[in-house]
Design a protein around this motif. Sequence first.
Motif: not given
Length: 284
Positions: A101-111
């Motif tokens: 779930l965390v990975d999904w959120v992060l991959k949707d956002q620019p760092k």
Amino acid sequence: MKIKDLRTNFVDSLSGIYDSEEILSFFYILSEDILSLRRVDVAMRLDQEVSVKQIEVFDKAKQRLEKQEPIQHIIGEVDFYGMSFKVSPNVLIPRPETEELVDWVLKDQPKDASLAILDIGTGSGCIAISLAKNLPKARVYAIDVSEQALEVAKENAKNNKVEVTFIKEDILKVESLFQKFDIIVSNPPYVREMEKQEMKPNVLNNEPSLALFVSDKDPLLFYEKIAILANKKLNNDGVLYFEINQYLSFETKKRIEELGFTSVKVREDIYGNKRMIRACAPKK
């Protein structure tokens, strides 16, 4: 005593309680914690002598495992998304599906995105802290009803050198969130009482029921409440993320759509279970 003898005694003692693969997994976790030896090191040093003190520590851990206490509680921590998190009976032990779930959120956002993020039902803080660590410009807030859980979460934030604003609040009693957010994420209680029979004693007897279970009559209670709050306080391009009960994925998706969210997507975890949902904020 040599490591190979220690391993044999350990496996023999726990046979009948756990399967052999799980017992060996426990042994290697403890070997790294007590002997500072990784699995590959153990294989190369089977004839190495173990001290009396180290044998005593193994024996105490074995006794706790015999009572089906979680290995994570025995060593006091768990790895999650490349970080170490303290755990206790006051918080849920972070699971691999929550990492997804965390990975999904992060991959949707620019760092480098400057975001306002809210984690509801933070527990150990694993979601909020992982997002704060990987989105350094984000302002991350986390809510939990349990003071004891928040104490663990605050310690984990400090140990992982991130800033998260922790708030004690019962989300079911909140009438409106305190500000607007770009992302709201939650892994709320979702296990129905009827599903207890599927759970192992090490979970049932050692993790907080408050963070696990919901009534059979109203299993989507938290999803509905959080979605209603998010409807009002997500920015126009805001996104809502949930970890969900795999048996209620259709019902959860349908209810979130009924509350006005768009582009609602269900995602499977690595085991093929429908365990996550992403939904876009209703257009204002």
